[in-house]
Design a protein around this motif. Sequence first.
Motif, mmCIF file in Angstrom:
data_model
loop_
_atom_site.group_PDB
_atom_site.id
_atom_site.type_symbol
_atom_site.label_atom_id
_atom_site.label_comp_id
_atom_site.label_asym_id
_atom_site.label_seq_id
_atom_site.Cartn_x
_atom_site.Cartn_y
_atom_site.Cartn_z
ATOM 1 N N PRO A 47 0.755 -1.267 0.020
ATOM 2 C CA PRO A 47 -0.050 -0.080 0.030
ATOM 3 C C PRO A 47 0.865 1.334 0.004
ATOM 4 C CG PRO A 47 -0.127 -1.025 2.245
ATOM 5 C CD PRO A 47 0.923 -1.816 1.394
ATOM 6 N N ALA A 48 0.657 2.285 -0.624
ATOM 7 C CA ALA A 48 1.101 3.790 -0.480
ATOM 8 C C ALA A 48 1.016 4.066 0.974
ATOM 9 C CB ALA A 48 0.466 4.658 -1.326
ATOM 10 N N LEU A 49 1.832 4.611 1.378
ATOM 11 C CA LEU A 49 2.181 5.158 2.934
ATOM 12 C C LEU A 49 1.868 6.808 2.957
ATOM 13 C CD1 LEU A 49 4.917 2.844 4.253
ATOM 14 C CD2 LEU A 49 2.363 2.338 4.058
ATOM 15 N N ASP A 50 1.345 7.121 3.801
ATOM 16 C CA ASP A 50 1.398 8.509 4.430
ATOM 17 C C ASP A 50 2.613 8.828 4.948
ATOM 18 O OD1 ASP A 50 0.859 11.008 6.532
ATOM 19 O OD2 ASP A 50 -0.984 10.783 5.145
ATOM 20 N N GLY A 51 3.131 10.115 4.313
ATOM 21 C CA GLY A 51 4.651 10.483 4.471
ATOM 22 C C GLY A 51 4.550 10.986 5.858
ATOM 23 N N ALA A 52 3.901 11.430 6.351
ATOM 24 C CA ALA A 52 3.660 12.129 7.846
ATOM 25 C C ALA A 52 3.523 11.029 8.840
ATOM 26 C CB ALA A 52 2.588 13.132 8.015
ATOM 27 N N THR A 53 2.520 10.050 8.806
ATOM 28 C CA THR A 53 2.301 9.181 9.650
ATOM 29 C C THR A 53 2.595 7.924 9.450
ATOM 30 O OG1 THR A 53 -0.008 8.226 8.784
ATOM 31 C CG2 THR A 53 -0.036 10.232 10.134
ATOM 32 N N GLY A 54 3.178 7.640 8.283
ATOM 33 C CA GLY A 54 3.693 6.160 7.879
ATOM 34 C C GLY A 54 2.745 4.985 7.826
#
Length: 533
Positions: free
Chosen positions: A261-268
């Motif tokens: 899955p693509a990950l949120d850069g801020a929260t991971g």
Amino acid sequence: MKRTPFLAAGGIALLVASPAVAGARKSITPYIELGQVLTADLQSGDVLTYSTASAGVDATISTRNVEVQLSYNYQHNFSWDKRYGDDDLHSGLARASVKVAPGVSIDGGALATRARSDIRGAAPAVPVGRQDNVTQLYSAYVGPTVATEVGPASLNASYRFGYTKVEAPGATGVAPGSPRLDNFDDSKTHLATASIGIGSGHGLPVGVTVSGQYERDDASQLKQRYEGKFGRGDVVVPVLPTLALTAGAGYEKIEVSQKDPALDGATGQPVVDANGRFVTNEASPRRIAYETDGLIYDAGLVWKPSPRTTLQARVGKRYGGMTYTGSLSYAASRSIGIQIAVYDSVDTFGRQLRDGIAALPSSFIDQRDAFSQQFSGCTFGQSNIAAGSCLNGVLQSISTASYRARGVDAVLSANRGPLSFGVGAGYANRKLYAPGGVGYTVYGVTDQSYYGQAYVSAHLDRNSGINGNLFVNYYESGLSNAPAVFSTGATASYYRNFGRVGTTLSAGLYNFSQDGFEDQTSGQAQVGVRYSF
């Protein structure tokens, strides 16, 4: 936007084609129905009233070359409460087999029903109002089957294409802070099998069969791919007129993979779209969720003491460990049938649902239930040699991960004169497989469920009758801090027909509980009128 289910379109196509068969015995009954429903939350005291409008068709065609049964209903709920919107429900089952040439047939099946999405979540039975953790699904399969004789050998081959679509469930009723699971979208499956065998007495004291299979399942979520193939040989050794020993060995390779899955850069954390589905990282490599490659073998027995009884049992090595499978088919009398199945397989949701639909009886009893989705549980057969089967194991939750499915289903069905009844029960266990260390993982998590269902139907006279249904379910997830979920319900209805017009009075009582949450108990009553064309 609500989708028009392909169940109706496919079933109607079969029905249109079937009357061309000479001497066809057919019953096709389209209908429309209006209803008024009162539902009450017995915990809070809230009362909700809504109206229903539905249309459907019940059809059966049975000839020497054609076997078709279709039961489909579309229902629209008109809410009288501004807190709840209107809703659409699709419920139906179709099974068909058409012989197109000697030894060649086209077989298919389709299902439309509602099911629970997350095994940890809510388990409401009332199809209106707050519908946490419930989603609409559609599934179908079709393909040719060939069975012929080549000298003393029997040759069999088949191909099945399957498609499963699940709508997004919205809220699931899972406690805040629980690990997020993605929502299944759709999948396409391909299954090709072939075998050739020679029975004992044709130059050999044993029966010999060589078989092979190739299967692929492509799911849209994280571009999951299942690919499996095997080749094997089996022998059957008669030891008594009613008993034979069997053994087989071969080679199998299975690989299940998916992208990250693509990950949120801020929260991971994994990024999800508006439907709660993980967004695929297209640049990620394929990661292995499960694989096995090597020798498989098993041995067992086949016991057939009479034409009415067949017992099979096998034990062996597969999927890297021991496996136990078996089945019992027992026609206890001309009106009573019993079927038991013990299964063990590495599966995906789309593949297991396709196989589950194919295992349902081709001539089934339509248990009309005004409130619940009857085809998401056990379906009972009209014949003593095909008592029925259950979909509870695959529909205990909608898994996007692959898994090892093990369990047992048992069904009893009886039809005698004006009375028919059925009982089904089972246990299902899933060990989930998914790559770990990339935002989330369910690898090694084990889910399980227990379930039971009973129904009874009695004709009081040629124009009236009563029906009753009872169900109980228990769900348990292996995820940390996941609550166990218990649900039960009972419904009863009385119907009376006046020519083409039929009236129904129904009542139901339901309860579900989650550890750590307040129980939810509700009751329903409905008055309905149907016109059959």
